[in-house]
Design an enzyme around this catalytic site. Structure first.
Site, PDB file in Angstrom:
ATOM      1  CG  ASN A  89      19.033  53.145   3.367  1.00 29.34           C
ATOM      2  OD1 ASN A  89      20.120  52.081   3.406  1.00 29.34           O
ATOM      3  ND2 ASN A  89      18.663  53.318   2.439  1.00 29.34           N
ATOM      4  CG  HIS A 109      17.171  48.911  10.019  1.00 25.99           C
ATOM      5  ND1 HIS A 109      17.164  49.228   8.676  1.00 25.99           N
ATOM      6  CD2 HIS A 109      17.282  49.707  11.249  1.00 25.99           C
ATOM      7  CE1 HIS A 109      18.041  49.451   8.999  1.00 25.99           C
ATOM      8  NE2 HIS A 109      18.165  50.366  10.162  1.00 25.99           N
ATOM      9  N   GLY A 138      19.745  44.613  16.786  1.00 27.85           N
ATOM     10  CA  GLY A 138      20.638  43.984  15.730  1.00 27.85           C
ATOM     11  C   GLY A 138      21.823  43.514  16.322  1.00 27.85           C
ATOM     12  CD  GLU A 139      21.847  38.044  18.442  1.00 26.11           C
ATOM     13  OE1 GLU A 139      22.007  37.478  17.764  1.00 26.11           O
ATOM     14  OE2 GLU A 139      21.392  38.053  19.557  1.00 26.11           O
ATOM     15  CE  LYS A 140      24.435  45.410  10.111  1.00 23.83           C
ATOM     16  NZ  LYS A 140      25.575  46.062  10.297  1.00 23.83           N
ATOM     17  CG  ASP A 141      25.312  47.556  14.487  1.00 20.46           C
ATOM     18  OD1 ASP A 141      26.967  48.085  13.012  1.00 20.46           O
ATOM     19  OD2 ASP A 141      24.476  46.884  13.768  1.00 20.46           O
ATOM     20  NE  ARG A 183      28.193  53.221   7.365  1.00 20.84           N
ATOM     21  CZ  ARG A 183      28.059  53.536   8.183  1.00 20.84           C
ATOM     22  NH1 ARG A 183      27.819  52.400   9.599  1.00 20.84           N
ATOM     23  NH2 ARG A 183      28.502  54.666   9.141  1.00 20.84           N
TER      24      ARG A 183
END
Ligand code: PAF
Length: 287
Positions: free
Chosen positions: A32, A37, A149-152, A189
């Site tokens: 997704n 990404h 990714g730095e989001k996680d 999400r």
């Protein structure tokens, strides 16, 4: 781009590249795909000759009652985006290939301390699932470099520790968060949000920015976090956590200057996470 579902085919394809002395980068994904990404793929491209993306919705990292079944599966669109982005290999194994004996009998990788609390606290077993599948992918692909990714933020910290503790010769690169124009961190999400919820969602980022600025001015940490809780509650979020940690995710202390503000909050059916780094002044009250 070659799309491979089979482990043996993946291994023989990558063996050829390696024998030619080519450097391999891995971008693990659950599909997704969005611009976040694609930023990972672009980063991987800069660090290697061959870019391998994996697409695998990993059942082991979903807890009971979480969104494994509803997780968006958009294989054709993902494949097209990866071709467009110049990816060389897409590895998209079946669940039965990676876990031929099911999940209960599966060896698991546990990364202590850094995987505890925050998302690890609210999603028990989540990081064991991530660490296990990422170890497996590292073992199969044997990349020189891998991009996350730095989001996680906590996931990235877990993977850095995993690679260090298991002496894996893989460079881990964190790629900055990609945001929508209104500040919302891109996430697969986000698609769960109704249009009303989508209008509220950027308040998470805006609140983090306000808190970051207050902390950078030296306002007392506890007071700032309390204000953050109230602001997010008022905006309509159910807060999972809002915490200030040092950049290794350890607790902050009087000497901490570089910190990270991390939040996870539910909005309707979506659980959103975000983070911002914060420079603390020497005078910040650590109460
Ligand atoms: O960040 C993700 O999409 C997943 O946690 C990962 C790293 C692909 C492992 O399944």
């Amino acid at each position: 781009m070659r799309t491979l579902r089979d482990i043996d085919q993946l291994r023989s394809t990558l063996r050829d590249y390696r024998q030619r002395g080519q450097r391999i980068a891995l971008v693990p994904t659950m599909g997704n795909l969005h611009a976040g990404h694609l930023a990972l793929v672009a980063c991987a491209r800069q660090h290697a000759d061959i870019v391998v993306a994996s697409l695998f919705v990993n059942p082991m990292q979903f807890g009971p009652g979480e969104d494994l079944d509803g997780y968006p599966r958009t294989f054709d669109a993902d494949q097209a985006q990866l071709i467009e982005a110049g990816c060389d290999v897409l590895f998209a194994p079946a669940v039965s290939s990676l876990y031929p004996n099911g999940l209960d009998a599966q060896t698991r990788v546990h990364v202590p301390v850094v995987g505890e609390g925050l998302c690890g606290g609210s999603r028990p077993g989540h990081f064991d699932g991530v660490s296990t599948v990422v170890s497996m992918l590292f073992n199969l692909v044997q990349p020189d470099v891998a991009c996350f990714g730095e989001k996680d933020y906590q996931q990235l910290a877990v993977i850095r520790k995993l690679v260090c503790d298991l002496h894996m010769p893989i460079e881990i690169i964190g790629v900055p968060i990609v945001r929508a124009e209104d500040g919302l961190a891109l996430s697969s999400r986000n698609g769960y949000l109704s249009s009303e919820e989508r209008a509220i969602a950027p308040a998470l980022y805006r609140t983090l920015c306000t808190l970051r600025d207050a902390l950078a001015r030296g306002e007392p940490i506890e007071k700032v976090l309390r204000q953050g809780h109230a602001a997010l509650y008022d905006a309509g979020f159910t807060l999972d956590y809002l915490e200030l940690r040092d950049t290794t995710l350890g607790p902050i202390n009087l000497a901490t200057r570089h910190a990270v503000l991390l939040a996870a909050a539910k909005l309707g059916p979506a659980r959103l996470i975000d983070n911002l780094t914060v420079q603390l002044p020497a005078s910040a009250a650590r109460e």
